[in-house]
Design an enzyme around this catalytic site. Structure first.
Site, PDB file in Angstrom:
ATOM      1  N   HIS A 110       0.835  -1.207   0.000  1.00 26.56           N
ATOM      2  CA  HIS A 110       0.000   0.000   0.000  1.00 26.56           C
ATOM      3  C   HIS A 110       0.873   1.262   0.000  1.00 26.56           C
ATOM      4  O   HIS A 110       0.733   2.134  -0.857  1.00 26.56           O
ATOM      5  CB  HIS A 110      -0.915  -0.023   1.230  1.00 26.56           C
ATOM      6  N   GLU A 111       1.777   1.335   0.956  1.00 28.94           N
ATOM      7  CA  GLU A 111       2.627   2.534   1.058  1.00 28.94           C
ATOM      8  C   GLU A 111       3.577   2.643  -0.136  1.00 28.94           C
ATOM      9  O   GLU A 111       3.889   3.737  -0.589  1.00 28.94           O
ATOM     10  CB  GLU A 111       3.402   2.544   2.379  1.00 28.94           C
ATOM     11  N   HIS A 168       1.730   4.433  -2.805  1.00 31.04           N
ATOM     12  CA  HIS A 168       1.808   5.889  -2.613  1.00 31.04           C
ATOM     13  C   HIS A 168       3.175   6.399  -3.055  1.00 31.04           C
ATOM     14  O   HIS A 168       3.297   7.432  -3.713  1.00 31.04           O
ATOM     15  CB  HIS A 168       1.637   6.232  -1.126  1.00 31.04           C
ATOM     16  N   GLU A 208      -4.721   7.803  -3.058  1.00 34.66           N
ATOM     17  CA  GLU A 208      -5.207   6.535  -2.528  1.00 34.66           C
ATOM     18  C   GLU A 208      -5.509   5.551  -3.664  1.00 34.66           C
ATOM     19  O   GLU A 208      -5.425   4.335  -3.471  1.00 34.66           O
ATOM     20  CB  GLU A 208      -6.445   6.789  -1.658  1.00 34.66           C
TER      21      GLU A 208
HETATM   22 ZN    ZN Z   1      -3.136   5.222   1.826  1.00 30.44          ZN
END
Ligand code: ZN
Length: 501
Positions: free
Chosen positions: A264-265, A268, A294
């Protein structure tokens, strides 16, 4: 013109330097700073933030923007210079409308509210934070009123995170999504739950970190321009295009936590690493909105990371890293475990299908609170009732109910949550566009090849930074408007294979 443009850039670079120095202090505070540093660090950070703010609202910047306006209008809309002037003007106008005295008061209030929340939540005592939250609501309304002419009082607050989106447009998207999700959750949760015991064994921290790191690198996160460290609440933070860092946390009794939060990170971070270095030091260097940001973390975490194709590539490697824990677990069991759908209390632990229900009710509470339709006093009860209705589960207490998210207790009420669901909606829309250009992407993922998808994202989304708004980006990439269709189709296809729909 050349000279004026240069002066603007020089001033913006200096402001960016202050902000990035502050970011470094925040990163350090969340990773390695000894406990004793907290008080002074708060002061260091506040001073840098104040200096950056003072420099940015300097009337000289307003004058430069005015003088450069005819030049901007003579250039193509998407040129670097025209975009710099347009984006800087938008931020300048926003920053100069809010009086510095108000900001100072708000920050002080937020710090106090946050402090009380850290005690009220474990004590399960909403009444302790209630008066402060009432004040936060007043501040939030006041903040919105610095931007008169809105259709809905939440609109100016949404603008801070998801510029250009409105209560009306988001409500329409969310209503359609909710109509589709409610029966989907109903049908799925009436079937036997997936067995996720394979994730709930002992997985040592060092091994979890090692494989997570390896996976992030394989997906395309560049460790020469980043690093991974441990923290309490995972986040991504950038200091320059050449230094975009991520953090994670590890639960030794739950495999998914570290791994998927790293993906997830890293999603980003790949967005920030992919910004055109020419935009460095300007307000355009970074993701364009909470929703688009996101969309990238969710695209990599869920659409790629929790797909069958990716699991086929990656699971044998995971088994090799954890032979005693996963050696006897078939791929099918693992795949079902990481995509388990259940009615649950905590937003951040929720699965892909139920997650958006958690977000949408928060967004509606923000609107109702700001409108005055709901009082802070009645919020905990309204929260319980909405969880019972929407998620089908009654929160046993406020700790894991209305007190669970930090957002309202450390920020303002309004604009804090819609970005998560917009991100999900956009992740499928962007992925669908990438597949139209390269239908072979899923079969490449199965072979552990991610560069075609990654390069498409760099070319179409990442390199632009915040040159374009979310709406403009969708228009350029997809030719249409933000819509929920691709996301619903994605969920129905994926979960139609996992469950009988
Ligand atoms: Zn996030």
């Amino acid at each position: 013109m050349e000279k004026k443009l240069q002066e603007l850039k020089t001033r913006l670079l200096e402001i960016d330097d202050l902000n990035k120095a502050n970011a470094m202090l925040i990163w350090d505070q969340s990773t390695y700073m000894p406990e004793g540093g907290a008080q002074a660090r708060g002061r260091h950070s506040a001073t840098l933030a104040r200096l950056a703010q003072e420099k940015f609202v300097d009337p000289a910047i307003g004058r430069l923007l005015d003088e450069l306006q005819p030049y901007a209008e003579s250039l193509p809309y998407d040129s670097d210079d025209a975009s710099l002037i347009r984006v800087t003007r938008r931020e300048y106008e926003r920053a100069t409308r809010i009086p510095p005295k108000f900001i100072g008061e708000l920050y002080e209030h937020q710090a106090k509210a946050y402090q009380v929340w850290t005690e009220a939540r474990p004590a399960n005592d909403f009444s302790r934070i209630q008066p402060l939250l009432e004040k936060t609501l007043d501040y939030s309304r006041q903040m919105a009123d610095y931007f008169p002419g809105y259709d809905h009082i939440i609109d100016p607050l949404i603008d801070f995170a998801d510029y250009g989106m409105k209560a009306s447009s988001i409500s329409a998207l969310f209503a359609e999504l909710r109509r589709e999700l409610m029966p989907l959750v109903q049908v799925i949760t009436s079937q036997p739950p997936a067995d996720d015991s394979c994730l709930r064994k002992h997985y040592p921290e060092a091994e979890q970190m090692a494989i997570s790191k390896k996976i992030a690198a394989i997906l395309g996160y560049d460790f020469k321009r980043g690093r991974l460290d441990l923290t309490h609440h995972p986040f991504e933070i950038n200091f320059s295009v050449g230094d975009v860092r991520i953090t994670t946390r590890v639960k030794e009794n739950l495999l998914g936590e570290c791994l998927y939060s790293v993906i997830h990170e890293a999603g980003h971070a790949m967005y920030e690493q992919g910004v055109d270095p020419k935009l460095e030091g300007t307000p355009m260097c970074g993701g364009t909105s909470a929703g688009v940001h996101e969309s990238q973390s969710r695209l990599w975490e869920n659409i790629v990371g929790r797909s069958l194709e990716f699991t086929e590539f990656f699971y044998p490697r995971l088994q090799k890293a954890f032979p005693s824990q996963l050696g006897d677990t078939p791929l099918e069991t693992f795949y079902r475990a990481i995509n388990k759908v259940e009615r649950s209390l905590i937003r951040t632990d929720a699965d892909e299908v139920t997650y958006n229900l958690h977000v949408m009710l928060r967004f509606e509470f923000e609107m109702a609170l700001l409108e005055g339709q709901l009082s802070v006093r009645d919020l905990p009860e309204a929260w319980r009732e909405r969880y019972r209705q929407d998620i089908g589960i009654l929160p046993p207490d406020d700790k894991d109910g209305v007190l669970q998210d930090v957002h309202w207790y450390a920020g303002v009420i309004g604009g804090s949550f819609q970005g998560y669901t917009l991100g999900n909606i956009l992740s499928a829309l962007f992925y669908q566009a990438a597949l139209r250009a390269h239908p072979e992407i899923p079969s490449e993922i199965r072979r552990g090849k991610f560069d075609k998808l990654h390069n498409w994202l760099i070319e179409n989304i990442y390199r632009h930074g915040s040159k374009f708004t979310a709406d403009e980006l969708v228009q350029r990439v997809d030719g249409g408007k933000i819509r929920v269709g691709p996301y619903i189709q994605y969920l129905k296809t994926k979960y139609g294979q996992l469950y009988t729909l």
